[in-house]
Design an enzyme around this catalytic site. Structure first.
Site, PDB file in Angstrom:
ATOM      1  N   LYS A   1      36.652  69.016 -39.383  1.00 17.88           N
ATOM      2  CA  LYS A   1      35.328  69.649 -39.277  1.00 17.88           C
ATOM      3  C   LYS A   1      35.582  71.456 -39.802  1.00 17.88           C
ATOM      4  O   LYS A   1      36.595  71.941 -39.150  1.00 17.88           O
ATOM      5  CB  LYS A   1      34.838  69.698 -37.951  1.00 17.88           C
ATOM      6  CG  LYS A   1      33.879  70.368 -37.618  1.00 17.88           C
ATOM      7  CD  LYS A   1      33.330  70.208 -36.175  1.00 17.88           C
ATOM      8  CE  LYS A   1      31.810  70.884 -35.701  1.00 17.88           C
ATOM      9  NZ  LYS A   1      31.454  70.445 -34.701  1.00 17.88           N
TER      10      LYS A   1
ATOM     11  N   ASP B   1      24.724  70.832 -25.867  1.00 18.29           N
ATOM     12  CA  ASP B   1      24.081  70.424 -26.910  1.00 18.29           C
ATOM     13  C   ASP B   1      24.026  68.743 -26.830  1.00 18.29           C
ATOM     14  O   ASP B   1      24.511  68.190 -28.088  1.00 18.29           O
ATOM     15  CB  ASP B   1      24.827  71.017 -28.134  1.00 18.29           C
ATOM     16  CG  ASP B   1      23.956  70.777 -29.409  1.00 18.29           C
ATOM     17  OD1 ASP B   1      22.711  70.516 -29.314  1.00 18.29           O
ATOM     18  OD2 ASP B   1      24.338  70.895 -30.671  1.00 18.29           O
TER      19      ASP B   1
HETATM   20  P1  ADP Z   1      27.707  70.152 -35.848  1.00 14.42           P
HETATM   21  O1  ADP Z   1      28.374  71.279 -34.882  1.00 14.42           O
HETATM   22  O2  ADP Z   1      27.389  70.897 -37.240  1.00 14.42           O
HETATM   23  O3  ADP Z   1      26.711  69.421 -35.307  1.00 14.42           O
HETATM   24  P2  ADP Z   1      29.289  67.841 -35.231  1.00 14.42           P
HETATM   25  O4  ADP Z   1      30.611  68.085 -34.683  1.00 14.42           O
HETATM   26  O5  ADP Z   1      28.086  67.333 -34.556  1.00 14.42           O
HETATM   27  O6  ADP Z   1      28.912  69.193 -36.122  1.00 14.42           O
HETATM   28  O7  ADP Z   1      29.384  66.985 -36.575  1.00 14.42           O
HETATM   29  C1  ADP Z   1      28.242  66.492 -37.638  1.00 14.42           C
HETATM   30  C2  ADP Z   1      28.350  64.911 -37.813  1.00 14.42           C
HETATM   31  O8  ADP Z   1      29.412  64.550 -38.462  1.00 14.42           O
HETATM   32  C3  ADP Z   1      28.255  64.303 -36.665  1.00 14.42           C
HETATM   33  O9  ADP Z   1      26.692  64.035 -36.315  1.00 14.42           O
HETATM   34  C4  ADP Z   1      28.815  62.983 -36.989  1.00 14.42           C
HETATM   35  O10 ADP Z   1      27.856  62.088 -37.762  1.00 14.42           O
HETATM   36  C5  ADP Z   1      29.820  63.423 -37.726  1.00 14.42           C
HETATM   37  N1  ADP Z   1      31.178  63.473 -37.198  1.00 14.42           N
HETATM   38  C6  ADP Z   1      31.710  64.611 -36.595  1.00 14.42           C
HETATM   39  N2  ADP Z   1      32.840  64.301 -35.941  1.00 14.42           N
HETATM   40  C7  ADP Z   1      33.267  63.052 -36.406  1.00 14.42           C
HETATM   41  C8  ADP Z   1      34.254  62.384 -36.167  1.00 14.42           C
HETATM   42  N3  ADP Z   1      35.521  62.676 -35.518  1.00 14.42           N
HETATM   43  N4  ADP Z   1      34.368  60.917 -36.750  1.00 14.42           N
HETATM   44  C9  ADP Z   1      33.528  60.629 -37.352  1.00 14.42           C
HETATM   45  N5  ADP Z   1      32.159  61.296 -37.416  1.00 14.42           N
HETATM   46  C10 ADP Z   1      32.277  62.586 -37.225  1.00 14.42           C
HETATM   47 MG    MG Z   2      26.380  68.279 -33.842  1.00 15.00          MG
END
Ligand code: ADP
Ligand code: MG
Length: 345
Positions: free
Chosen positions: A121, A226
Site C-alpha cells: 500500500k 472508517d
Molecule cells: P484506502 O486507505 O485508500 O481506502 P485501503 O487500505 O482501504 O486504502 O485499500 C484500498 C483497497 O485495496 C481495498 O478496498 C481493497 O480492495 C484493496 N486492498 C487493500 N489492502 C489489501 C490487501 N492486503 N489484500 C488485498 N486487497 C487489499
Molecule cells: Mg479503505
C-alpha cells in the site's frame, strides 16, 4: 500518475543517488535548490544535471523555477525509492498489477523470491489541493518536517504499527510484513471488500463478527473510524479481515463516542440495505463481551470496559510515537478527509 514498474529496470545507480539527494533536501525545502541537489549527490563532472533531466523525463522529479531553480520528488519518485529499498532488503522481487485505488492510497500486488504474492500500500496523503489544506499548512508552516513526504510516511508507519499490534492481539488483519517511507508491505487478503459481496450464506454470523470487532477494538482502547463495507474483506469461507488503519483513534479521544457510534451505524445500515435484515436484539451476544445493548440493538460505548493503555504502550513499542500521532491527526481527521477535502486525480 501511473506507476510503471519497468522504469525500475532502466534506472541506474546514479539516478537513485540523485533521487535520494532530492529526498534529503526535502527535509528542509519544499523545492530543493538545484545546486544543493548537486552538492548532496556529488556526482563527477556535473553528472547530476544530466541525471536530473532523465528523472524529469520519467516524471520522478518535478521542476519548479517559480522562486528559484529547484526540484521536488513526485509521488512516482518516492514510490521508486521505497520499492527499490524493499527490493534491496529482499522483501519482494517484483511488482505486479494494481489491486486497489483509494483516495489516499494505491495498492499493488508484489511477488517474493519464493513466489508468494503480497500486497503493498503506497500512501498518498498529500494528494490534496493547496486551498483545502491552507489553514493546516499555515498552522504547520514553522515546522521544517512538514511536507507530503512526511505525512505519507507517517500514515504508512501508523498503519504498519497498528496492523502489527492488532495482529498480535488476535485481530483479523493482514500480516504486517514491512514498512519503508510511505509504503506498507502486508499479506494479500484473499476475498473481496464487503461492498462487492451480494450474497452471504450466514449473514447473521458475519454481521455479529463484524460488530464484535468494533466492540473488541474498543476494549483494546481503539476505534477504527472508517469501519465500513470498503474496509472489511470477506473470503469464500465468509471469514472477515479488516483493513485500512491510518485514521484510528484512542477511546480517550474527545469524539470517541461519536466515532464509535458512527462505525457501528455504518455496519447496521449496510446490512439493512444489502441483506435486508432487522437487528432488534440480534447483537446481544457479542463474542463473550460484557457490553450492554441499547433499545435499537446497538452496543453501548459507555458500557464497554476499555483498556486505554493499549495505544500508548503497544504502539510506542512498535515505533509509532504519540507525537507522530498528533501530527498526523492534524491532517487525517476521521470522516473529514474523504467528505470535505478536494483530491487531485
Ligand atoms: P484506502 O486507505 O485508500 O481506502 P485501503 O487500505 O482501504 O486504502 O485499500 C484500498 C483497497 O485495496 C481495498 O478496498 C481493497 O480492495 C484493496 N486492498 C487493500 N489492502 C489489501 C490487501 N492486503 N489484500 C488485498 N486487497 C487489499
Ligand atoms: Mg479503505
Amino acid at each position: 500518475m501511473k506507476f510503471d514498474v519497468d522504469v525500475l529496470r532502466y534506472l541506474s545507480k546514479d539516478d537513485f543517488r540523485v533521487l535520494t539527494a532530492v529526498e534529503m533536501g526535502m527535509r528542509n525545502h519544499e523545492i530543493v535548490p538545484t545546486e544543493l541537489i548537486d552538492r548532496i549527490a556529488s556526482l563527477k563532472h556535473g553528472g547530476t544535471y544530466k541525471v536530473m533531466k532523465n528523472l524529469l523525463k520519467h516524471k520522478l522529479l518535478h521542476h519548479d523555477a517559480s522562486k528559484y531553480d529547484g526540484f521536488r520528488l513526485t509521488y512516482l519518485g518516492y514510490d521508486f525509492l521505497a520499492i527499490k529499498t524493499m527490493v534491496n532488503r529482499g522483501v519482494f522481487m517484483a511488482v505486479g498489477r494494481q489491486i486497489g485505488v483509494g483516495k489516499e492510497s494505491d495498492i499493488f500486488e508484489v511477488a517474493t523470491e519464493d513466489g508468494r504474492v503480497l500486497a503493498i500500500k503506497l500512501h498518498r496523503l498529500g494528494r490534496v489541493s493547496f486551498r483545502a489544506v491552507k489553514s493546516k499548512r499555515d498552522y504547520l508552516k514553522h515546522r521544517s518536517s512538514f511536507n507530503w513526504l512526511y505525512l505519507s510516511r507517517l500514515a504508512a508507519l501508523k498503519e504498519f504499527s497498528f496492523m502489527k499490534a492488532l495482529e498480535e492481539h488476535g485481530f483479523p488483519v493482514p500480516n504486517a510484513v514491512d514498512c519503508n517511507r510511505h509504503c506498507v508491505v502486508m499479506s494479500l487478503v484473499q476475498g473481496y471488500p464487503l461492498v462487492q459481496v451480494k450474497q452471504l450464506s450466514n449473514v447473521e454470523m458475519v454481521f455479529e463478527t463484524i460488530i464484535g470487532l468494533v466492540v473488541r477494538l474498543a476494549e483494546h482502547g481503539l476505534i477504527h473510524c472508517d469501519f465500513n463495507e470498503f474496509n472489511i474483506m470477506i473470503d469464500d469461507d465468509e471469514k472477515v479481515t479488516m483493513i485500512d488503519f491510518p485514521q484510528m483513534v484512542s477511546v480517550s479521544h474527545r469524539n470517541a463516542q461519536m466515532y464509535f457510534d458512527r462505525d457501528v451505524e455504518c455496519i447496521f445500515k449496510f446490512f439493512r440495505k444489502r441483506f435486508n435484515i432487522l437487528f432488534e436484539g440480534s447483537t446481544d451476544d457479542i463474542d463473550g463481551s460484557e457490553v450492554n445493548i441499547d433499545e435499537n440493538g446497538r452496543p453501548c460505548f459507555t458500557s464497554i470496559a476499555k483498556n486505554v493503555g493499549f495505544l500508548d504502550k503497544e504502539l510506542a513499542a512498535s515505533g509509532f510515537t504519540r507525537k507522530e500521532d498528533e501530527d498526523i491527526k492534524k491532517w487525517v481527521t476521521p470522516g473529514i478527509i474523504l467528505q470535505n477535502w478536494f483530491w487531485f486525480s
